[in-house]
Scaffold this active site. Sequence first.
Site, PDB file in Angstrom:
ATOM      1  N   CYS A 115       2.722  -1.855   2.291  1.00 14.30           N
ATOM      2  CA  CYS A 115       1.861  -0.800   2.847  1.00 14.30           C
ATOM      3  C   CYS A 115       0.432  -0.877   2.302  1.00 14.30           C
ATOM      4  O   CYS A 115      -0.458  -0.199   2.809  1.00 14.30           O
ATOM      5  CB  CYS A 115       2.461   0.566   2.592  1.00 14.30           C
ATOM      6  SG  CYS A 115       4.150   0.694   3.203  1.00 14.30           S
ATOM      7  N   HIS A 252      -2.812   5.690   3.130  1.00 16.05           N
ATOM      8  CA  HIS A 252      -1.653   5.179   3.872  1.00 16.05           C
ATOM      9  C   HIS A 252      -0.843   6.385   4.355  1.00 16.05           C
ATOM     10  O   HIS A 252      -0.502   7.273   3.563  1.00 16.05           O
ATOM     11  CB  HIS A 252      -0.823   4.281   2.949  1.00 16.05           C
ATOM     12  CG  HIS A 252       0.537   3.992   3.466  1.00 16.05           C
ATOM     13  ND1 HIS A 252       0.769   3.641   4.785  1.00 16.05           N
ATOM     14  CD2 HIS A 252       1.757   4.011   2.864  1.00 16.05           C
ATOM     15  CE1 HIS A 252       2.060   3.468   4.952  1.00 16.05           C
ATOM     16  NE2 HIS A 252       2.683   3.684   3.813  1.00 16.05           N
ATOM     17  N   ASN A 282       5.584   6.374   9.469  1.00 12.47           N
ATOM     18  CA  ASN A 282       4.982   5.455   8.499  1.00 12.47           C
ATOM     19  C   ASN A 282       4.997   4.055   9.110  1.00 12.47           C
ATOM     20  O   ASN A 282       6.059   3.461   9.282  1.00 12.47           O
ATOM     21  CB  ASN A 282       5.808   5.514   7.209  1.00 12.47           C
ATOM     22  CG  ASN A 282       5.321   4.565   6.144  1.00 12.47           C
ATOM     23  OD1 ASN A 282       4.608   3.599   6.421  1.00 12.47           O
ATOM     24  ND2 ASN A 282       5.718   4.805   4.907  1.00 12.47           N
TER      25      ASN A 282
HETATM   26  O1  UT7 Z   1       5.260   3.481   2.690  1.00 13.60           O
HETATM   27  C1  UT7 Z   1       5.807   3.136   1.486  1.00 13.60           C
HETATM   28  C2  UT7 Z   1       5.668   4.173   0.492  1.00 13.60           C
HETATM   29  N1  UT7 Z   1       6.749   5.128   0.616  1.00 13.60           N
HETATM   30  C3  UT7 Z   1       6.549   6.399   0.406  1.00 13.60           C
HETATM   31  O2  UT7 Z   1       5.460   6.793   0.139  1.00 13.60           O
HETATM   32  C4  UT7 Z   1       7.749   7.326   0.466  1.00 13.60           C
HETATM   33  C5  UT7 Z   1       7.723   8.303  -0.683  1.00 13.60           C
HETATM   34  N2  UT7 Z   1       8.836   9.249  -0.684  1.00 13.60           N
HETATM   35  C6  UT7 Z   1       9.022  10.202   0.257  1.00 13.60           C
HETATM   36  O3  UT7 Z   1       8.305  10.301   1.240  1.00 13.60           O
HETATM   37  C7  UT7 Z   1      10.128  11.199   0.004  1.00 13.60           C
HETATM   38  O4  UT7 Z   1      10.682  10.963  -1.255  1.00 13.60           O
HETATM   39  C8  UT7 Z   1      11.254  11.168   1.073  1.00 13.60           C
HETATM   40  C9  UT7 Z   1      10.753  11.758   2.372  1.00 13.60           C
HETATM   41  C10 UT7 Z   1      11.765   9.753   1.268  1.00 13.60           C
HETATM   42  C11 UT7 Z   1      12.418  12.065   0.599  1.00 13.60           C
HETATM   43  O5  UT7 Z   1      11.953  13.387   0.367  1.00 13.60           O
HETATM   44  P1  UT7 Z   1      12.285  14.140  -0.989  1.00 13.60           P
HETATM   45  O6  UT7 Z   1      11.715  15.473  -0.862  1.00 13.60           O
HETATM   46  O7  UT7 Z   1      11.798  13.270  -2.126  1.00 13.60           O
HETATM   47  O8  UT7 Z   1      13.863  14.223  -0.932  1.00 13.60           O
HETATM   48  P2  UT7 Z   1      14.904  13.669  -2.004  1.00 13.60           P
HETATM   49  O9  UT7 Z   1      15.043  12.196  -1.912  1.00 13.60           O
HETATM   50  O10 UT7 Z   1      14.617  14.296  -3.311  1.00 13.60           O
HETATM   51  O11 UT7 Z   1      16.257  14.300  -1.430  1.00 13.60           O
HETATM   52  C12 UT7 Z   1      16.482  15.718  -1.397  1.00 13.60           C
HETATM   53  C13 UT7 Z   1      17.751  15.998  -0.626  1.00 13.60           C
HETATM   54  C14 UT7 Z   1      18.936  15.120  -1.033  1.00 13.60           C
HETATM   55  O12 UT7 Z   1      20.090  15.894  -0.994  1.00 13.60           O
HETATM   56  P3  UT7 Z   1      20.726  16.495  -2.344  1.00 13.60           P
HETATM   57  O13 UT7 Z   1      21.012  15.297  -3.204  1.00 13.60           O
HETATM   58  O14 UT7 Z   1      19.663  17.394  -2.923  1.00 13.60           O
HETATM   59  O15 UT7 Z   1      21.933  17.227  -1.856  1.00 13.60           O
HETATM   60  C15 UT7 Z   1      19.001  14.092   0.050  1.00 13.60           C
HETATM   61  O16 UT7 Z   1      20.293  13.565   0.238  1.00 13.60           O
HETATM   62  O17 UT7 Z   1      17.525  15.741   0.761  1.00 13.60           O
HETATM   63  C16 UT7 Z   1      18.577  14.885   1.248  1.00 13.60           C
HETATM   64  N3  UT7 Z   1      18.030  14.080   2.339  1.00 13.60           N
HETATM   65  C17 UT7 Z   1      18.010  14.505   3.616  1.00 13.60           C
HETATM   66  N4  UT7 Z   1      18.460  15.637   4.197  1.00 13.60           N
HETATM   67  C18 UT7 Z   1      18.274  15.761   5.523  1.00 13.60           C
HETATM   68  C19 UT7 Z   1      17.443  12.875   2.257  1.00 13.60           C
HETATM   69  N5  UT7 Z   1      17.044  12.479   3.475  1.00 13.60           N
HETATM   70  C20 UT7 Z   1      17.388  13.477   4.342  1.00 13.60           C
HETATM   71  C21 UT7 Z   1      17.233  13.663   5.720  1.00 13.60           C
HETATM   72  N6  UT7 Z   1      17.680  14.809   6.268  1.00 13.60           N
HETATM   73  N7  UT7 Z   1      16.634  12.740   6.511  1.00 13.60           N
END
Ligand code: UT7
Length: 329
Positions: A115, A252, A282
């Site tokens: 990215c 980005h 993205n």
């Molecule tokens: O382009 C390359 C660079 N990449 C990035 O910049 C990405 C950076 N990271 C992010 O954008 C975020 O971390 C994500 C959008 C990928 C995830 O968001 P988050 O707020 O960090 O969520 P998390 O990974 O902490 O997960 C929180 C909860 C989890 O459930 P539990 O363990 O709390 O029960 C996940 O399993 O959300 C759950 N979860 C979802 N729930 C519904 C993860 N993905 C989903 C989903 N729908 N799509």
Amino acid sequence: MEQSKARVTAIGTYVPEHRLTNHELAKMVDTSDEWITQRTGIKERRIAAENEFTSDLAVAAIRNLIERYQKSMDDVDMIIVATTTSDYIFPSVASQVQKKIGMKQTGAIDVNAACGGFGYALHLANGLITSGLHQKILVIGSETMSRSMDYEDRSTCILFGDGAGAFLVERDEHNPSFLSYHLTTEGEGGIHLYRSGTATMMDGVELKPTGHLVQNGREVYRWAVTTVPQGMQKLLEKSSYTLAQVDWFVPHSANKRMIESICEKSGFPLEKTLISLEYCGNTSSASIPLSLDMAVQDGRVKKGDKILIYGFGGGLTQAGLLLEWGVES
Ligand code: UT7
């Protein structure tokens, strides 16, 4: 920094026809429009057709650029494509673009900095032109991220989409576009965002050999919101500009919450930040030109504006550039 002799003189973009909305994704994996919108800001993303590959998206973006540029492109002497989703392992996407566009007098090379790729490719173009080695370079960020997705992994497949953006960079000693840069690489963080290839281990950790993109979203999030504001500051310290003199920030387009946090930490106003994630998701190396072109097309970005672009992602890489927008409105 060595005085640049290169100017960005044209822009073009392309996104595939097919829209994949959050509601449609919610029928494929356990997610919801509400979760995706709240956590990322993304509403939909574009998906390439079955017979549409990264080089085709790049060519479509170049054709859009040519329509708007309306001058000869016969003297383009280098094509640089930033991508991580190439049509083949080799030949390069850039060589396929050369063939499809039919430019005869040009070198062609791909850059893989995930990215951060578009910033790296632009930085190389500036260097090649400022050194006197080249005169006119096409820089393209093009991705078919949908082909690297695991559509059973809700933590990644909701994020990414397909698209392409192209800049033309030409020699111009009097009105250079490149004012400052800041590039970093932290290879030890590579494990947080990868797509497996021939190696099965990284730093003693066994990789998921699926060929799909694998991401530790929380780690990448934490890394980006702490290091990007520092990088922006370093970039400006190397220049004669302050943050208040920056007209537009083009990070980005990974996640709206992350971008809000970066703006808050750096002290840059969110309303002067350009993003494409809402309708494109993205798009990795294509996200910066896509975000910028939306604001060029609706007249917000004008010639002479100071634009801070900042890519970050797999590697972990970062590439920030301060540009003076050189394209005639
Ligand atoms: O382009 C390359 C660079 N990449 C990035 O910049 C990405 C950076 N990271 C992010 O954008 C975020 O971390 C994500 C959008 C990928 C995830 O968001 P988050 O707020 O960090 O969520 P998390 O990974 O902490 O997960 C929180 C909860 C989890 O459930 P539990 O363990 O709390 O029960 C996940 O399993 O959300 C759950 N979860 C979802 N729930 C519904 C993860 N993905 C989903 C989903 N729908 N799509």
